[in-house]
Design a protein around this motif. Structure first.
Motif, PDB file in Angstrom:
ATOM      1  N   ALA A 196      -7.297  -5.891  -1.908  1.00 45.30           N
ATOM      2  CA  ALA A 196      -7.195  -4.410  -2.565  1.00 45.30           C
ATOM      3  C   ALA A 196      -8.730  -4.217  -2.421  1.00 45.30           C
ATOM      4  O   ALA A 196      -9.134  -2.744  -2.537  1.00 45.30           O
ATOM      5  CB  ALA A 196      -6.695  -4.548  -3.905  1.00 45.30           C
ATOM      6  N   ILE A 197      -9.635  -4.905  -2.717  1.00 40.80           N
ATOM      7  CA  ILE A 197     -11.146  -4.532  -2.971  1.00 40.80           C
ATOM      8  C   ILE A 197     -11.620  -3.836  -1.593  1.00 40.80           C
ATOM      9  O   ILE A 197     -12.324  -3.011  -1.498  1.00 40.80           O
ATOM     10  CB  ILE A 197     -12.080  -5.446  -3.644  1.00 40.80           C
ATOM     11  CG1 ILE A 197     -11.662  -5.822  -4.945  1.00 40.80           C
ATOM     12  CG2 ILE A 197     -13.672  -5.151  -3.338  1.00 40.80           C
ATOM     13  CD1 ILE A 197     -12.510  -7.260  -5.539  1.00 40.80           C
ATOM     14  N   VAL A 198     -11.362  -4.603  -0.476  1.00 41.86           N
ATOM     15  CA  VAL A 198     -11.741  -4.176   0.771  1.00 41.86           C
ATOM     16  C   VAL A 198     -11.042  -3.001   1.081  1.00 41.86           C
ATOM     17  O   VAL A 198     -11.805  -1.942   1.706  1.00 41.86           O
ATOM     18  CB  VAL A 198     -11.242  -5.346   1.882  1.00 41.86           C
ATOM     19  CG1 VAL A 198     -11.146  -4.856   3.287  1.00 41.86           C
ATOM     20  CG2 VAL A 198     -12.049  -6.614   1.581  1.00 41.86           C
ATOM     21  N   LEU A 199      -9.676  -2.917   0.872  1.00 40.92           N
ATOM     22  CA  LEU A 199      -9.059  -1.443   1.243  1.00 40.92           C
ATOM     23  C   LEU A 199     -10.013  -0.277   0.438  1.00 40.92           C
ATOM     24  O   LEU A 199     -10.026   0.888   0.788  1.00 40.92           O
ATOM     25  CB  LEU A 199      -7.544  -1.394   0.723  1.00 40.92           C
ATOM     26  CG  LEU A 199      -6.828  -2.189   1.687  1.00 40.92           C
ATOM     27  CD1 LEU A 199      -5.300  -2.501   1.421  1.00 40.92           C
ATOM     28  CD2 LEU A 199      -6.908  -1.591   2.925  1.00 40.92           C
ATOM     29  N   ALA A 200     -10.304  -0.526  -0.888  1.00 38.03           N
ATOM     30  CA  ALA A 200     -10.741   0.437  -1.803  1.00 38.03           C
ATOM     31  C   ALA A 200     -12.190   1.011  -1.332  1.00 38.03           C
ATOM     32  O   ALA A 200     -12.444   2.071  -1.184  1.00 38.03           O
ATOM     33  CB  ALA A 200     -10.816  -0.195  -3.257  1.00 38.03           C
ATOM     34  N   THR A 241       0.723  -1.057  -0.128  1.00 37.43           N
ATOM     35  CA  THR A 241      -0.109   0.087  -0.102  1.00 37.43           C
ATOM     36  C   THR A 241       0.980   1.363   0.075  1.00 37.43           C
ATOM     37  O   THR A 241       0.080   2.404  -0.066  1.00 37.43           O
ATOM     38  CB  THR A 241      -0.891   0.167   1.328  1.00 37.43           C
ATOM     39  OG1 THR A 241      -0.155   0.008   2.425  1.00 37.43           O
ATOM     40  CG2 THR A 241      -2.105  -0.975   1.157  1.00 37.43           C
ATOM     41  N   SER A 242       2.193   1.211  -0.116  1.00 40.66           N
ATOM     42  CA  SER A 242       3.146   2.209  -0.166  1.00 40.66           C
ATOM     43  C   SER A 242       3.326   2.519  -1.668  1.00 40.66           C
ATOM     44  O   SER A 242       3.300   1.410  -2.531  1.00 40.66           O
ATOM     45  CB  SER A 242       4.261   2.066   0.767  1.00 40.66           C
ATOM     46  OG  SER A 242       5.121   0.993   0.237  1.00 40.66           O
ATOM     47  N   SER A 243       4.033   3.502  -1.912  1.00 48.62           N
ATOM     48  CA  SER A 243       3.930   3.699  -3.402  1.00 48.62           C
ATOM     49  C   SER A 243       5.256   3.106  -4.019  1.00 48.62           C
ATOM     50  O   SER A 243       6.033   2.973  -3.150  1.00 48.62           O
ATOM     51  CB  SER A 243       4.333   5.490  -3.629  1.00 48.62           C
ATOM     52  OG  SER A 243       4.599   5.501  -4.895  1.00 48.62           O
ATOM     53  N   ASN A 244       4.958   2.578  -5.166  1.00 46.15           N
ATOM     54  CA  ASN A 244       6.160   1.766  -5.877  1.00 46.15           C
ATOM     55  C   ASN A 244       6.737   2.632  -6.955  1.00 46.15           C
ATOM     56  O   ASN A 244       7.740   1.986  -7.623  1.00 46.15           O
ATOM     57  CB  ASN A 244       5.730   0.468  -6.214  1.00 46.15           C
ATOM     58  CG  ASN A 244       5.332  -0.414  -5.348  1.00 46.15           C
ATOM     59  OD1 ASN A 244       6.417  -0.704  -4.249  1.00 46.15           O
ATOM     60  ND2 ASN A 244       4.284  -1.401  -5.080  1.00 46.15           N
ATOM     61  N   PHE A 245       6.267   3.810  -6.977  1.00 44.80           N
ATOM     62  CA  PHE A 245       6.727   4.626  -8.080  1.00 44.80           C
ATOM     63  C   PHE A 245       7.658   5.520  -7.648  1.00 44.80           C
ATOM     64  O   PHE A 245       7.770   6.033  -6.567  1.00 44.80           O
ATOM     65  CB  PHE A 245       5.439   5.622  -8.571  1.00 44.80           C
ATOM     66  CG  PHE A 245       4.609   4.811  -9.435  1.00 44.80           C
ATOM     67  CD1 PHE A 245       4.549   4.409 -10.600  1.00 44.80           C
ATOM     68  CD2 PHE A 245       3.240   4.661  -8.711  1.00 44.80           C
ATOM     69  CE1 PHE A 245       3.661   3.867 -11.363  1.00 44.80           C
ATOM     70  CE2 PHE A 245       2.199   3.774  -9.170  1.00 44.80           C
ATOM     71  CZ  PHE A 245       2.321   3.376 -10.632  1.00 44.80           C
ATOM     72  N   GLU A 260     -14.624   8.516   2.579  1.00 48.57           N
ATOM     73  CA  GLU A 260     -14.837   9.638   1.948  1.00 48.57           C
ATOM     74  C   GLU A 260     -16.153   9.984   1.455  1.00 48.57           C
ATOM     75  O   GLU A 260     -16.592  11.296   1.376  1.00 48.57           O
ATOM     76  CB  GLU A 260     -14.209   9.661   0.440  1.00 48.57           C
ATOM     77  CG  GLU A 260     -12.668   9.423   0.548  1.00 48.57           C
ATOM     78  CD  GLU A 260     -12.256   9.142  -0.947  1.00 48.57           C
ATOM     79  OE1 GLU A 260     -12.776   8.962  -1.697  1.00 48.57           O
ATOM     80  OE2 GLU A 260     -10.778   8.757  -0.877  1.00 48.57           O
ATOM     81  N   ALA A 261     -17.162   9.135   1.489  1.00 53.86           N
ATOM     82  CA  ALA A 261     -18.695   9.566   1.366  1.00 53.86           C
ATOM     83  C   ALA A 261     -19.027  10.409   2.366  1.00 53.86           C
ATOM     84  O   ALA A 261     -18.897  10.141   3.645  1.00 53.86           O
ATOM     85  CB  ALA A 261     -19.400   7.974   1.392  1.00 53.86           C
ATOM     86  N   PRO A 262     -19.936  11.253   1.871  1.00 55.25           N
ATOM     87  CA  PRO A 262     -20.882  12.173   3.091  1.00 55.25           C
ATOM     88  C   PRO A 262     -21.834  11.193   3.649  1.00 55.25           C
ATOM     89  O   PRO A 262     -22.425  10.262   3.283  1.00 55.25           O
ATOM     90  CB  PRO A 262     -21.611  13.094   1.965  1.00 55.25           C
ATOM     91  CG  PRO A 262     -21.651  12.482   0.698  1.00 55.25           C
ATOM     92  CD  PRO A 262     -20.274  11.604   0.453  1.00 55.25           C
TER      93      PRO A 262
END
Length: 71
Positions: A55-59, A5-9, A66-68
């Motif tokens: 990944a689906i769970v995290l997303a 979950t950390s950036s690999n870029f 974020e949802a109001p």
């Protein structure tokens, strides 16, 4: 293998700009279709169903944060 979950870029901002530029000039429907194709291509590249599920769970969790919330 565990989900990273950390950036690999080496340049995360440039990677983000690449994604944003891919959507430039697209309608909302075209943009959603591009995202769907991109997700399927990258999921296939990963090739690990357990990582995909994680990944689906995290997303989904990120989206819920974020949802109001209804008043």
């Amino acid at each position: 293998m565990s989900l990273s979950t950390s950036s690999n870029f080496d340049n995360p901002d440039a990677a983000f700009r690449t994604i944003v530029e891919a959507h430039r000039g697209l309608s909302e429907a075209e943009s959603a279709a591009l995202n769907a194709r991109l997700v399927l291509i990258l999921a296939n590249h990963i090739g690990d169903r357990a990582l995909l599920a994680e990944a689906i769970v995290l997303a989904r969790q990120a989206g819920e944060k974020e949802a109001p919330h209804p008043a």
